[in-house]
Write an enzyme that holds these catalytic residues in place. Structure first.
Site, short mmCIF file in Angstrom:
data_model
loop_
_atom_site.label_atom_id
_atom_site.label_comp_id
_atom_site.label_asym_id
_atom_site.label_seq_id
_atom_site.Cartn_x
_atom_site.Cartn_y
_atom_site.Cartn_z
CE LYS A 219 -4.54 -1.57 0.87
NZ LYS A 219 -5.71 -1.74 1.73
NE ARG A 253 -7.89 -7.70 -1.19
CZ ARG A 253 -7.26 -6.86 -2.02
NH1 ARG A 253 -6.28 -6.10 -1.57
NH2 ARG A 253 -7.61 -6.80 -3.29
C1 8Y7 Z 1 -8.38 -3.93 0.64
C2 8Y7 Z 1 -9.40 -4.66 0.00
C3 8Y7 Z 1 -8.26 -3.53 -1.48
C4 8Y7 Z 1 -8.28 -4.02 2.06
C5 8Y7 Z 1 -10.16 -5.54 1.98
C6 8Y7 Z 1 -5.14 -2.56 -2.55
C7 8Y7 Z 1 -10.18 -4.93 -2.35
C8 8Y7 Z 1 -6.41 -1.85 -2.70
N1 8Y7 Z 1 -7.68 -3.24 -0.31
N2 8Y7 Z 1 -10.28 -5.46 0.66
N3 8Y7 Z 1 -9.31 -4.39 -1.32
N4 8Y7 Z 1 -9.19 -4.84 2.68
N5 8Y7 Z 1 -11.00 -6.32 2.68
O1 8Y7 Z 1 -4.12 -1.83 -2.40
O2 8Y7 Z 1 -7.46 -3.39 2.71
O3 8Y7 Z 1 -5.05 -3.80 -2.58
S1 8Y7 Z 1 -7.81 -2.90 -3.04
#
Ligand code: 8Y7
Length: 278
Positions: A219, A253
């Site tokens: 991020k 994630r």
């Molecule tokens: C997150 C996410 C993204 C997160 C959850 C990226 C889809 C942006 N970030 N879902 N999604 N939590 N639950 O940098 O922090 O991966 S997209």
């Protein structure tokens, strides 16, 4: 937390691998090959130790352009169908659109990962009827504008109050508490300092009784702190992942599954040792 018949996030941290099926995420430019490439990536993540794979067809990055329901379905459904036909691993659908959630669950997804916490009209009904697990994420504002001027009086209290309210609303809509995961939403309408306060105090979210998922991988907070481009954020991502686990995260994630699995299993091996008698 039972997801697609597997107990996840209980005895060890569950690792969710990110699988983007957006045109820009495929190298050869020929999108016809997307389902095969998605399957190949899913197979690699499974070999690397992923517990679940999060399939997304719309970029949720700050400032990203929205896509239509049909376009999103055309991206995610072939990938989900191809993966479920060939390998046995729980899948998650990363979408805030009820039509996409419903079709993805029918195609085999066992978790709805919604950065909008089921606030779109009809989303909570689809999630409730589907019977699958849900991940409720906090964000402030929408992806187009959320990073313009994030503002909180008390970020941890406000995120906690929001998630608590969404848990209650979901339970009232028939989504049992055993189906609910919560997520502070790192980077979604948060300054660097907000993200740090949330991560440092993340253990407070476990009071809500739901397992916590943390998404910190690659991020922009890493870019803001260390000035690193997206392809050089692995070490910092692993550091943030371990801080999250130490502060109570049960799901992570991540993009770099193999490296995260190694780091987290090492952490767990140390923390789970039987102590010698004094
Ligand atoms: C997150 C996410 C993204 C997160 C959850 C990226 C889809 C942006 N970030 N879902 N999604 N939590 N639950 O940098 O922090 O991966 S997209």
């Amino acid at each position: 937390m039972l997801i697609s018949g597997r107990e996840l996030g209980a005895d060890r941290t569950a690792i969710m691998g990110v699988l983007n099926v957006t045109p820009d995420s495929f190298s050869d430019g020929g999108f016809f090959a997307a389902p095969d490439q998605a399957l190949a990536q899913a197979e690699k993540m499974q070999r690397d130790g992923a517990d679940i794979i999060d399939v997304g067809g719309e970029s949720t990055r700050p400032g990203a352009e929205p896509v239509s329901v049909q376009e999103e379905l055309d991206r995610v459904l072939p990938a989900i169908e191809r993966i479920t036909r060939h390998i046995d691993i729980p899948l998650s659908i990363d979408s805030w659109k009820p039509q996409v959630m419903r079709a993805a669950v029918e195609a085999g997804a066992g978790l709805i990962n919604d950065v909008n916490a089921l606030q779109a009209p009809g989303a909570i009904e689809v999630a409730s009827e589907s019977g699958v697990a849900v991940c409720l994420m906090h964000k402030q504002g929408d992806p187009q504008t959320m990073q313009k001027n994030p503002s909180y009086d008390n970020v941890i209290a406000e995120v906690k109050a929001f998630l608590s309210g969404r848990i209650q609303t979901c339970i009232q809509a028939g989504i049992g508490p055993e189906r609910i995961i919560i997520d502070p939403g790192f980077g979604f309408g948060k300054t660097l300092e907000h993200n740090y306060i949330l991560l440092k105090n993340m253990a407070q979210l476990t009071d809500l009784g739901a397992p916590v998922l943390a998404g910190l991988s690659r991020k922009s907070m890493i870019q803001k702190e260390l000035g690193l481009p997206v392809d050089e954020r692995l070490s910092a991502s692993l550091s943030l992942a371990l801080i999250a686990v130490a502060n109570g995260a049960r799901f992570l994630r991540v993009h770099d599954v193999k490296e995260t699995v190694e780091a987290v299993r090492m952490y767990e091996a140390v923390m789970n040792v039987e102590q010698e008698k004094p």
